[in-house]
Motif scaffolding. Structure first.
Motif, short mmCIF file in Angstrom:
data_model
loop_
_atom_site.label_atom_id
_atom_site.label_comp_id
_atom_site.label_asym_id
_atom_site.label_seq_id
_atom_site.Cartn_x
_atom_site.Cartn_y
_atom_site.Cartn_z
N VAL A 5 6.91 30.54 -12.83
CA VAL A 5 8.08 29.84 -13.35
C VAL A 5 9.21 29.91 -12.33
CG1 VAL A 5 9.78 29.69 -15.19
CG2 VAL A 5 7.44 30.39 -15.73
N GLU A 6 9.60 28.75 -11.80
CA GLU A 6 10.66 28.70 -10.80
C GLU A 6 12.03 28.56 -11.47
OE1 GLU A 6 7.30 26.03 -9.08
OE2 GLU A 6 8.26 26.41 -11.02
N SER A 7 13.06 29.01 -10.74
CA SER A 7 14.44 28.81 -11.16
C SER A 7 15.33 28.88 -9.93
CB SER A 7 14.86 29.88 -12.18
OG SER A 7 14.75 31.17 -11.62
N GLY A 8 16.59 28.50 -10.11
CA GLY A 8 17.55 28.64 -9.03
C GLY A 8 17.92 27.37 -8.31
N GLY A 9 17.25 26.27 -8.62
CA GLY A 9 17.60 25.01 -7.98
C GLY A 9 18.97 24.53 -8.45
N GLY A 10 19.47 23.50 -7.77
CA GLY A 10 20.75 22.93 -8.14
C GLY A 10 21.29 22.04 -7.05
N SER A 11 22.56 21.72 -7.16
CA SER A 11 23.22 20.86 -6.18
C SER A 11 24.09 21.71 -5.27
CB SER A 11 24.08 19.82 -6.91
OG SER A 11 23.29 19.00 -7.73
N CYS A 93 6.63 26.76 -6.49
CA CYS A 93 6.02 28.04 -6.20
C CYS A 93 4.51 27.88 -6.42
CB CYS A 93 6.62 29.07 -7.15
SG CYS A 93 5.89 30.68 -7.12
N ALA A 94 3.71 28.52 -5.58
CA ALA A 94 2.26 28.41 -5.71
C ALA A 94 1.61 29.74 -5.34
CB ALA A 94 1.73 27.29 -4.81
N ALA A 95 0.38 29.93 -5.84
CA ALA A 95 -0.36 31.15 -5.55
C ALA A 95 -1.81 30.81 -5.27
CB ALA A 95 -0.26 32.12 -6.72
N ALA A 96 -2.41 31.57 -4.34
CA ALA A 96 -3.78 31.30 -3.92
C ALA A 96 -4.48 32.60 -3.55
CB ALA A 96 -3.78 30.36 -2.71
N PRO A 97 -5.81 32.60 -3.60
CA PRO A 97 -6.56 33.80 -3.25
C PRO A 97 -6.73 34.01 -1.75
CG PRO A 97 -8.05 32.08 -3.97
CD PRO A 97 -6.66 31.55 -4.17
N LEU A 98 -6.22 33.09 -0.93
CA LEU A 98 -6.31 33.26 0.51
C LEU A 98 -5.00 32.85 1.15
CD1 LEU A 98 -8.28 30.31 2.09
CD2 LEU A 98 -7.80 30.41 -0.35
N PHE A 99 -4.77 33.32 2.38
CA PHE A 99 -3.54 33.06 3.11
C PHE A 99 -3.67 31.70 3.78
CE2 PHE A 99 0.50 34.26 4.30
CZ PHE A 99 0.73 34.39 5.65
N THR A 100 -3.00 30.69 3.24
CA THR A 100 -3.19 29.32 3.69
C THR A 100 -1.90 28.53 3.55
OG1 THR A 100 -4.40 27.27 3.20
CG2 THR A 100 -4.01 28.75 1.36
N THR A 101 -1.81 27.45 4.31
CA THR A 101 -0.67 26.53 4.22
C THR A 101 -1.07 25.20 3.60
OG1 THR A 101 -1.04 25.61 6.41
CG2 THR A 101 0.33 27.58 6.30
N TYR A 108 -2.82 27.63 -8.38
CA TYR A 108 -1.78 27.94 -9.36
C TYR A 108 -0.44 27.40 -8.88
CZ TYR A 108 -5.42 31.24 -10.60
OH TYR A 108 -6.62 31.81 -10.93
N TRP A 109 0.25 26.69 -9.79
CA TRP A 109 1.53 26.06 -9.45
C TRP A 109 2.53 26.23 -10.57
CZ3 TRP A 109 2.46 23.59 -4.82
CH2 TRP A 109 1.34 23.37 -4.00
N GLY A 110 3.80 26.34 -10.19
CA GLY A 110 4.87 26.28 -11.16
C GLY A 110 5.24 24.83 -11.44
N GLN A 111 6.25 24.66 -12.29
CA GLN A 111 6.66 23.31 -12.70
C GLN A 111 7.66 22.70 -11.72
OE1 GLN A 111 7.98 26.03 -13.84
NE2 GLN A 111 10.19 25.65 -13.78
N GLY A 112 8.23 23.50 -10.86
CA GLY A 112 9.16 23.00 -9.86
C GLY A 112 10.61 23.18 -10.25
N THR A 113 11.47 23.27 -9.23
CA THR A 113 12.91 23.34 -9.43
C THR A 113 13.56 22.43 -8.39
OG1 THR A 113 14.80 24.82 -9.69
CG2 THR A 113 13.23 25.40 -7.97
#
Length: 119
Positions: A5-11, A93-101, A108-113
Motif C-alpha cells: 500500500v503506497e502513500s505520500g504522493g501529492g503536488s 511499489c512492487a515486490a519480486a523474488p529476484l533482484f530485477t529491474t 506483487y504491486w500496490g495501487q499507486g500514488t
C-alpha cells in the motif's frame, strides 16, 4: 500473498521534495519503485533494493532519488529531491523474488500514488 500500500504522493513545485512510503505485509528478495508517466505508457523502473540492502537506481533519477527499507516498520521508502516536471507520474511499489529491474518479473504491486510536479 504480499500486499503493498503506497502513500505520500501529492503536488509539489519543481525543485521540491517528496517522500513516498509503501507498507508491506511481507518482503520478498527484492522491492522496487516503478512509475507510469502517462496512461497507456509502460511502467518504468525507478529503483530497487535487495533484501541484503544493496540498491540500484535508474540513471534518470540518480543523485536525486533514494530508496530505503525499514524492516521493523515493514515500510519501503522513496525519497525524492530536486523534482522536475518529468517526474510527474503514478508511482508504484512492487515486490519480486529476484533482484530485477523488469516490471514483468514483479508479481506483487500496490495501487499507486500520484506525484504531480508543477513549474
Amino acid at each position: 500473498q504480499v500486499q503493498l500500500v503506497e502513500s505520500g504522493g501529492g503536488s509539489v513545485e519543481a525543485g521540491g521534495s517528496l517522500r513516498l512510503s509503501c507498507a508491506y505485509t511481507d518482503s520478498p528478495r527484492c522491492m522496487a519503485w516503478f512509475r507510469r508517466q502517462a496512461p497507456g505508457k509502460e511502467r518504468d523502473w525507478v529503483a530497487s533494493i535487495h533484501v541484503m540492502g544493496s540498491t540500484n537506481v535508474a540513471d534518470s533519477v540518480k543523485g536525486r532519488f533514494t530508496i530505503a527499507k525499514v524492516n521493523h516498520e515493514n515500510t519501503l521508502y522513496l525519497d525524492m529531491t530536486g523534482l522536475t516536471l518529468d517526474d510527474t507520474a503514478m508511482y508504484y511499489c512492487a515486490a519480486a523474488p529476484l533482484f530485477t529491474t523488469v516490471a514483468q518479473d514483479y508479481p506483487y504491486w500496490g495501487q499507486g500514488t500520484q506525484v504531480a510536479v508543477s513549474s
